[in-house]
Design a protein around this motif. Structure first.
Motif, PDB file in Angstrom:
ATOM      1  N   SER A 153       0.851  -1.191   0.000  1.00  0.00           N
ATOM      2  CA  SER A 153       0.000   0.000   0.000  1.00  0.00           C
ATOM      3  C   SER A 153       0.891   1.248   0.000  1.00  0.00           C
ATOM      4  O   SER A 153       1.948   1.275   0.618  1.00  0.00           O
ATOM      5  N   SER A 154       0.426   2.281  -0.687  1.00  0.00           N
ATOM      6  CA  SER A 154       1.153   3.556  -0.709  1.00  0.00           C
ATOM      7  C   SER A 154       0.616   4.526   0.341  1.00  0.00           C
ATOM      8  O   SER A 154       1.099   5.652   0.448  1.00  0.00           O
ATOM      9  N   ASN A 155      -0.370   4.082   1.106  1.00  0.00           N
ATOM     10  CA  ASN A 155      -0.956   4.920   2.159  1.00  0.00           C
ATOM     11  C   ASN A 155       0.011   5.019   3.348  1.00  0.00           C
ATOM     12  O   ASN A 155       0.298   4.014   3.995  1.00  0.00           O
ATOM     13  N   PRO A 156       0.524   6.222   3.673  1.00  0.00           N
ATOM     14  CA  PRO A 156       1.502   6.368   4.763  1.00  0.00           C
ATOM     15  C   PRO A 156       0.987   5.883   6.121  1.00  0.00           C
ATOM     16  O   PRO A 156       1.753   5.400   6.953  1.00  0.00           O
ATOM     17  N   GLN A 157      -0.331   6.025   6.351  1.00  0.00           N
ATOM     18  CA  GLN A 157      -0.906   5.640   7.642  1.00  0.00           C
ATOM     19  C   GLN A 157      -0.948   4.126   7.846  1.00  0.00           C
ATOM     20  O   GLN A 157      -1.082   3.664   8.981  1.00  0.00           O
ATOM     21  N   LEU A 158      -0.828   3.379   6.762  1.00  0.00           N
ATOM     22  CA  LEU A 158      -0.888   1.915   6.867  1.00  0.00           C
ATOM     23  C   LEU A 158       0.490   1.259   7.009  1.00  0.00           C
ATOM     24  O   LEU A 158       0.577   0.062   7.282  1.00  0.00           O
ATOM     25  N   GLN A 159       1.567   2.044   6.833  1.00  0.00           N
ATOM     26  CA  GLN A 159       2.906   1.457   6.805  1.00  0.00           C
ATOM     27  C   GLN A 159       3.291   0.805   8.140  1.00  0.00           C
ATOM     28  O   GLN A 159       3.766  -0.333   8.169  1.00  0.00           O
ATOM     29  N   LYS A 160       3.101   1.515   9.244  1.00  0.00           N
ATOM     30  CA  LYS A 160       3.470   0.956  10.553  1.00  0.00           C
ATOM     31  C   LYS A 160       2.576  -0.219  10.970  1.00  0.00           C
ATOM     32  O   LYS A 160       3.084  -1.233  11.474  1.00  0.00           O
ATOM     33  N   PRO A 161       1.239  -0.137  10.794  1.00  0.00           N
ATOM     34  CA  PRO A 161       0.418  -1.312  11.098  1.00  0.00           C
ATOM     35  C   PRO A 161       0.786  -2.538  10.249  1.00  0.00           C
ATOM     36  O   PRO A 161       0.846  -3.660  10.760  1.00  0.00           O
ATOM     37  N   LEU A 162       1.055  -2.319   8.948  1.00  0.00           N
ATOM     38  CA  LEU A 162       1.469  -3.430   8.079  1.00  0.00           C
ATOM     39  C   LEU A 162       2.822  -3.984   8.517  1.00  0.00           C
ATOM     40  O   LEU A 162       3.034  -5.203   8.487  1.00  0.00           O
ATOM     41  N   PHE A 163       3.728  -3.108   8.931  1.00  0.00           N
ATOM     42  CA  PHE A 163       5.028  -3.543   9.444  1.00  0.00           C
ATOM     43  C   PHE A 163       4.839  -4.475  10.634  1.00  0.00           C
ATOM     44  O   PHE A 163       5.462  -5.551  10.704  1.00  0.00           O
ATOM     45  N   ALA A 164       3.991  -4.086  11.583  1.00  0.00           N
ATOM     46  CA  ALA A 164       3.753  -4.894  12.783  1.00  0.00           C
ATOM     47  C   ALA A 164       3.134  -6.245  12.433  1.00  0.00           C
ATOM     48  O   ALA A 164       3.562  -7.286  12.952  1.00  0.00           O
ATOM     49  N   ILE A 165       2.142  -6.222  11.538  1.00  0.00           N
ATOM     50  CA  ILE A 165       1.457  -7.469  11.147  1.00  0.00           C
ATOM     51  C   ILE A 165       2.424  -8.437  10.481  1.00  0.00           C
ATOM     52  O   ILE A 165       2.497  -9.624  10.850  1.00  0.00           O
ATOM     53  N   PHE A 166       3.203  -7.952   9.521  1.00  0.00           N
ATOM     54  CA  PHE A 166       4.088  -8.848   8.774  1.00  0.00           C
ATOM     55  C   PHE A 166       5.322  -9.250   9.588  1.00  0.00           C
ATOM     56  O   PHE A 166       5.874 -10.321   9.366  1.00  0.00           O
ATOM     57  N   LEU A 167       5.735  -8.417  10.530  1.00  0.00           N
ATOM     58  CA  LEU A 167       6.822  -8.816  11.426  1.00  0.00           C
ATOM     59  C   LEU A 167       6.379  -9.987  12.295  1.00  0.00           C
ATOM     60  O   LEU A 167       7.122 -10.969  12.452  1.00  0.00           O
ATOM     61  N   ILE A 168       5.169  -9.893  12.840  1.00  0.00           N
ATOM     62  CA  ILE A 168       4.633 -10.990  13.668  1.00  0.00           C
ATOM     63  C   ILE A 168       4.490 -12.270  12.832  1.00  0.00           C
ATOM     64  O   ILE A 168       4.874 -13.357  13.272  1.00  0.00           O
ATOM     65  N   MET A 169       3.958 -12.130  11.616  1.00  0.00           N
ATOM     66  CA  MET A 169       3.782 -13.291  10.741  1.00  0.00           C
ATOM     67  C   MET A 169       5.130 -13.928  10.387  1.00  0.00           C
ATOM     68  O   MET A 169       5.264 -15.157  10.373  1.00  0.00           O
ATOM     69  N   TYR A 170       6.132 -13.100  10.150  1.00  0.00           N
ATOM     70  CA  TYR A 170       7.466 -13.609   9.811  1.00  0.00           C
ATOM     71  C   TYR A 170       8.086 -14.347  10.994  1.00  0.00           C
ATOM     72  O   TYR A 170       8.660 -15.443  10.830  1.00  0.00           O
TER      73      TYR A 170
END
Length: 311
Positions: free
Chosen positions: A19-36
């Motif tokens: 996503s190019s939405n700046p507000q979604l970058q940190k939530p996506l980071f947290a989600i994919f870090l946990i998944m990884y």
């Protein structure tokens, strides 16, 4: 043309991400870090459980441990770079880095598909020809299958990357994806990609569909054999040994077929991102749960491993 192509090779590409939405970058980071982290820890536990218990030193678990290792490598090629890009403003990947990522991703992904086919053959021999199981699935044959799977996968990846390296890239160098995959990179090329598309589709059919057809054939034979078993309990016992594998195959191949077996003209950025996340991140994360929750031997060994760690 040559100047533009040269500049794109030196400046590299920009990965647009999920996503190019700046507000979604940190939530996506947290989600994919946990998944990884769940993916790495879960698959490492599967490997440790198998290699620490001599009773699990069987062909099925040999292939499963290697599948877990490939899943760790598979996600590590993509997710760490994606996590960095979530917190970065540039999101740049070099031209060589893009080709390397494409090569390693395809090598481990294709090996995954061959290992799933090997596990299907293991179930086929165990259920349909149990008297020949020790002869057919001996350690030497299993090792040869593993080496053959890796060799074919790496040759396939090398061929694909060499094909991509001959393409020219002009004005746009923004990849509308979260990693360097074949279809979005082909979309950027200003070369005539019709022949490349044909080669990619044909070669993908040969390399990916072959193990898939092997899985289909194996399970058709298994179903025919199991239906001949007179008792319901016997049928259920035979089918129960295949449930986890069938679930993993469905998740892996379902998304791969959707992404790769369509013409470039039908490529959809949003839908393909979602489907790609399924087989690059979600499936490797779920595999440890799929293969352990319905497997008494794995559950027992993981419990002992947990007790040993906490002790």
């Amino acid at each position: 043309m040559e100047t533009k192509n040269y500049s794109s090779r030196t400046s590299g590409f920009i990965l647009l991400g999920l996503s190019s939405n700046p507000q979604l970058q940190k939530p996506l980071f947290a989600i994919f870090l946990i998944m990884y982290l769940v993916t790495v820890v879960g698959n490492v536990l599967i490997i440790l459980a198998i290699y620490s218990d001599p009773r699990l030193h069987t062909p099925m678990y040999f292939f499963l441990s290697n599948l877990s290792f490939m899943d760790i490598c598979f996600t590590t090629v993509i997710v760490p770079k994606m996590l960095v890009n979530f917190l970065s403003k540039t999101k740049v990947i070099s031209y060589v880095g893009c080709l390397v990522q494409m090569y390693v991703f395809m090598a481990f992904g294709n090996t995954d598909s061959y290992l799933l086919a090997s596990m299907a053959i293991d179930r086929l021999v165990a259920i349909c020809n149990p008297l020949y199981y020790d002869v057919v699935m001996n350690p030497r044959h299993c090792l040869l299958v593993l080496l053959g799977s890796c060799s074919i996968s790496h040759l396939h990846s090398l061929f694909r990357v060499l094909l991509m390296s001959h393409l020219s890239f002009c004005a746009s160098h923004v990849i509308k994806h979260f990693f360097c995959d074949t279809q979005p990179v082909l979309k950027l090329s200003c070369s005539d990609t019709s022949s490349s598309q044909m080669v990619v589709m044909t070669e993908t059919l040969a390399v990916i569909v072959t193990p898939f057809l092997c899985i289909i054939f194996s399970y058709l034979r298994i179903i025919i054999t199991v239906l001949r078993i007179p008792s319901v309990a016997g049928k259920w016992k035979a089918f129960s040994t295949c449930g986890s594998h069938l679930t993993a195959v469905s998740l892996f191949y379902g998304s791969i077929i959707y992404v790769y077996f369509r013409p470039l003209s039908m490529y959809s950025v949003v839908r393909d991102r979602v489907a790609t996340v399924m087989y690059t991140v979600v499936t490797p994360m779920l595999n440890p749960f799929i293969y352990s929750l319905r497997n008494k031997d794995m559950k027992r060994r993981l419990k002992k491993l947990r007790d040993r760690i906490y002790w």
